[in-house]
Write a protein that holds these residues in place. Structure first.
Motif, PDB file in Angstrom:
ATOM      1  N   LEU A  74      38.361  42.212  40.924  1.00 53.36           N
ATOM      2  CA  LEU A  74      39.573  42.000  41.761  1.00 53.36           C
ATOM      3  C   LEU A  74      39.572  40.616  42.639  1.00 53.36           C
ATOM      4  O   LEU A  74      38.773  40.119  42.866  1.00 53.36           O
ATOM      5  CB  LEU A  74      40.012  43.070  42.625  1.00 53.36           C
ATOM      6  CG  LEU A  74      39.390  44.727  42.125  1.00 53.36           C
ATOM      7  CD1 LEU A  74      39.867  45.785  43.446  1.00 53.36           C
ATOM      8  CD2 LEU A  74      40.343  44.909  41.158  1.00 53.36           C
ATOM      9  N   SER A  75      40.872  40.192  42.821  1.00 54.44           N
ATOM     10  CA  SER A  75      40.886  39.135  43.575  1.00 54.44           C
ATOM     11  C   SER A  75      41.892  39.020  44.757  1.00 54.44           C
ATOM     12  O   SER A  75      43.010  39.706  44.551  1.00 54.44           O
ATOM     13  CB  SER A  75      40.819  37.738  42.826  1.00 54.44           C
ATOM     14  OG  SER A  75      42.312  37.705  42.129  1.00 54.44           O
ATOM     15  N   LEU A  76      41.677  38.273  45.854  1.00 54.00           N
ATOM     16  CA  LEU A  76      42.852  38.129  46.704  1.00 54.00           C
ATOM     17  C   LEU A  76      43.307  36.648  47.128  1.00 54.00           C
ATOM     18  O   LEU A  76      42.131  36.008  46.982  1.00 54.00           O
ATOM     19  CB  LEU A  76      42.268  38.925  48.096  1.00 54.00           C
ATOM     20  CG  LEU A  76      42.389  40.243  48.430  1.00 54.00           C
ATOM     21  CD1 LEU A  76      41.840  40.627  49.836  1.00 54.00           C
ATOM     22  CD2 LEU A  76      44.039  40.793  48.461  1.00 54.00           C
ATOM     23  N   VAL A 154      44.947  50.024  35.721  1.00 59.25           N
ATOM     24  CA  VAL A 154      46.206  50.626  36.316  1.00 59.25           C
ATOM     25  C   VAL A 154      47.362  51.216  35.272  1.00 59.25           C
ATOM     26  O   VAL A 154      47.469  50.453  34.123  1.00 59.25           O
ATOM     27  CB  VAL A 154      46.920  49.587  37.217  1.00 59.25           C
ATOM     28  CG1 VAL A 154      48.023  50.586  37.978  1.00 59.25           C
ATOM     29  CG2 VAL A 154      46.033  49.307  38.288  1.00 59.25           C
ATOM     30  N   ARG A 155      47.581  52.274  35.570  1.00 58.33           N
ATOM     31  CA  ARG A 155      48.529  53.278  34.608  1.00 58.33           C
ATOM     32  C   ARG A 155      50.003  52.812  35.203  1.00 58.33           C
ATOM     33  O   ARG A 155      50.437  53.379  36.264  1.00 58.33           O
ATOM     34  CB  ARG A 155      48.231  54.644  34.537  1.00 58.33           C
ATOM     35  CG  ARG A 155      49.354  55.411  33.784  1.00 58.33           C
ATOM     36  CD  ARG A 155      48.925  56.783  33.834  1.00 58.33           C
ATOM     37  NE  ARG A 155      49.878  57.433  33.030  1.00 58.33           N
ATOM     38  CZ  ARG A 155      51.002  58.003  33.661  1.00 58.33           C
ATOM     39  NH1 ARG A 155      51.530  57.816  34.805  1.00 58.33           N
ATOM     40  NH2 ARG A 155      52.266  58.670  32.920  1.00 58.33           N
ATOM     41  N   PHE A 156      50.575  51.906  34.343  1.00 58.71           N
ATOM     42  CA  PHE A 156      52.168  51.782  34.802  1.00 58.71           C
ATOM     43  C   PHE A 156      52.948  52.273  33.759  1.00 58.71           C
ATOM     44  O   PHE A 156      52.677  52.191  32.372  1.00 58.71           O
ATOM     45  CB  PHE A 156      52.350  50.188  34.644  1.00 58.71           C
ATOM     46  CG  PHE A 156      52.580  49.444  35.941  1.00 58.71           C
ATOM     47  CD1 PHE A 156      51.710  49.014  36.767  1.00 58.71           C
ATOM     48  CD2 PHE A 156      54.095  49.155  35.839  1.00 58.71           C
ATOM     49  CE1 PHE A 156      52.072  48.335  38.023  1.00 58.71           C
ATOM     50  CE2 PHE A 156      54.358  48.522  37.506  1.00 58.71           C
ATOM     51  CZ  PHE A 156      53.220  48.131  38.072  1.00 58.71           C
ATOM     52  N   ALA A 196      31.446  49.712  45.494  1.00 59.15           N
ATOM     53  CA  ALA A 196      32.190  50.713  46.461  1.00 59.15           C
ATOM     54  C   ALA A 196      33.676  50.229  46.809  1.00 59.15           C
ATOM     55  O   ALA A 196      34.611  51.125  46.702  1.00 59.15           O
ATOM     56  CB  ALA A 196      31.403  51.414  47.548  1.00 59.15           C
ATOM     57  N   ALA A 197      33.558  49.047  47.566  1.00 59.56           N
ATOM     58  CA  ALA A 197      35.066  48.736  47.994  1.00 59.56           C
ATOM     59  C   ALA A 197      35.867  48.717  46.986  1.00 59.56           C
ATOM     60  O   ALA A 197      37.081  48.775  47.033  1.00 59.56           O
ATOM     61  CB  ALA A 197      34.910  47.348  49.033  1.00 59.56           C
ATOM     62  N   ARG A 198      35.335  47.788  46.090  1.00 60.28           N
ATOM     63  CA  ARG A 198      36.355  47.714  44.531  1.00 60.28           C
ATOM     64  C   ARG A 198      36.827  48.944  44.233  1.00 60.28           C
ATOM     65  O   ARG A 198      38.000  49.190  43.911  1.00 60.28           O
ATOM     66  CB  ARG A 198      35.523  46.862  43.733  1.00 60.28           C
ATOM     67  CG  ARG A 198      36.238  46.429  42.277  1.00 60.28           C
ATOM     68  CD  ARG A 198      36.079  47.585  41.214  1.00 60.28           C
ATOM     69  NE  ARG A 198      36.456  47.167  40.114  1.00 60.28           N
ATOM     70  CZ  ARG A 198      36.663  48.008  38.998  1.00 60.28           C
ATOM     71  NH1 ARG A 198      36.480  49.219  39.211  1.00 60.28           N
ATOM     72  NH2 ARG A 198      37.042  47.571  37.709  1.00 60.28           N
ATOM     73  N   THR A 201      39.525  50.415  46.546  1.00 60.21           N
ATOM     74  CA  THR A 201      40.581  49.550  46.584  1.00 60.21           C
ATOM     75  C   THR A 201      41.574  50.151  45.205  1.00 60.21           C
ATOM     76  O   THR A 201      42.807  50.214  45.374  1.00 60.21           O
ATOM     77  CB  THR A 201      40.417  48.041  46.461  1.00 60.21           C
ATOM     78  OG1 THR A 201      39.678  47.710  47.663  1.00 60.21           O
ATOM     79  CG2 THR A 201      41.751  47.330  46.376  1.00 60.21           C
ATOM     80  N   LEU A 202      40.853  50.272  44.185  1.00 56.70           N
ATOM     81  CA  LEU A 202      41.809  50.702  42.874  1.00 56.70           C
ATOM     82  C   LEU A 202      42.139  51.927  43.002  1.00 56.70           C
ATOM     83  O   LEU A 202      43.408  52.230  42.617  1.00 56.70           O
ATOM     84  CB  LEU A 202      40.726  50.689  41.752  1.00 56.70           C
ATOM     85  CG  LEU A 202      40.659  49.343  40.943  1.00 56.70           C
ATOM     86  CD1 LEU A 202      39.595  49.314  39.812  1.00 56.70           C
ATOM     87  CD2 LEU A 202      41.936  48.718  40.462  1.00 56.70           C
TER      88      LEU A 202
END
Length: 323
Positions: A74-76, A154-156, A196-198, A201-202
């Motif tokens: 993931l990225s910010l 992610v399910r879209f 764990a943070a990743r 976040t998801l």
């Protein structure tokens, strides 16, 4: 908050050494070529240059400034941009295999695809799929935080390309609080804590999608239909058929499932399960020699008295009268 490209209230990356920090005069005849060349030099593969174009103006300059930080895959990004337009996504295009969420702090992003326009103004966020191209415009002095996650995570829904939400909504506020806390603590986290943070976040991001997508008038009927099909296939085989199991089979939250059934005048989830079991039991009363007790047990009613009571309420007659 200032609209200038200075230090962000978000602690993303190293604000004193942004990945991209470019200023190009609008009056420069070669402004787009200069911008693209310098962006490629600064951003490289870490922040690939998007297909953008600068407007022609007699005075002033365009500035873009981006700081970036990773949470595994993931990225910010902390983004500042003056007025610009371009495209993103599409096969082989910019971020095609990613879902990008723009959390707008100042200004506005406007995305257009297939004749539909989606605006992410200050105080909103917009998550978009990128397998098809988007045209975009950025207003002058726009500041945003961009969260990028792999599309495979992610399910879209198939008929939804963008989801918008107020940053103050509970699900969005929870996600943003998680991201801000991570940016403040990330320097001191070990590998296990980052993983764990990743994952957290998801999960929060998926929760946000579930909360917002179900409000789409086209999505709720489709989800309700899929749930009904699943219920029909499990009526006889699963004595413990319940909303949690149905939601898990459809990869949605229980709350989303309840909301899908709550739109309209039909029964609730378990009301629909009971209704279909009663209808199937009624058909067997007329077509088999099974006793009322046997039929009640076969269709997972607690006992024959519960079955008879529910049957009479639904059909205004007793099972014996039907037979």
């Amino acid at each position: 908050m200032s609209t200038e490209g200075g230090v962000s209230p978000w602690r993303i990356g190293n604000p004193s050494a942004p990945v991209v920090d470019i200023t190009v005069p609008y009056a420069n005849e070669n402004r787009n070529r200069v911008l693209h060349k310098e962006w490629r030099h600064q951003g490289g593969e870490r922040v690939p240059v998007p297909p953008i174009r600068l407007p022609r103006r007699s005075e002033g300059a365009y500035r873009v400034r981006i700081c970036k930080q990773y949470m595994l895959d993931l990225s910010l990004e902390d983004q500042y941009s003056d007025a610009v337009a371009g495209t993103t996504g599409g096969p082989g295009g910019h971020l095609e295999d990613q879902i990008v969420t723009s959390v707008t702090l100042n200004g506005a992003w406007r995305f257009t695809a297939g004749g539909r326009r989606t605006t992410a103004g200050a105080g909103t966020l917009c998550a978009r799929r990128n397998e098809e191209p988007w045209a975009f415009e950025v207003a002058r002095g726009t500041r945003a935080v961009a969260l990028t996650v792999p599309a495979s995570e992610v399910r879209f829904p198939a008929n939804t390309r963008a989801v918008t939400a107020a940053q103050s909504s509970p699900a969005a506020a929870l996600l943003l609080a998680q991201l801000r806390l991570w940016t403040e603590l990330s320097d001191g986290l070990g590998a296990a804590a980052v993983a764990a943070a990743r994952n957290a976040t998801l999960e929060l991001f998926r929760g946000l999608m579930n909360d917002q997508v179900i409000d789409d008038a086209e999505v709720a009927p489709a989800l309700r239909g899929a749930a009904m099909d699943h219920i029909e296939s499990r009526l006889l085989a699963d004595p413990d058929l319940d909303p949690r199991g149905i939601a898990a089979a459809l990869n949605v939250s229980v709350r989303t499932l309840y909301r899908a059934f709550g739109q309209g005048a039909g029964p609730s989830v378990m009301g629909y399960v009971r209704e279909r079991r009663l209808e199937r039991a009624r058909a067997e009363l007329a077509s088999t020699r099974l006793t009322v007790s046997e039929i009640a047990a076969r269709w997972h009613f607690a006992d024959s008295s519960h079955f008879i009571k529910a049957y009479k309420k639904r059909f205004a007659e007793t099972p014996a009268a039907r037979r």
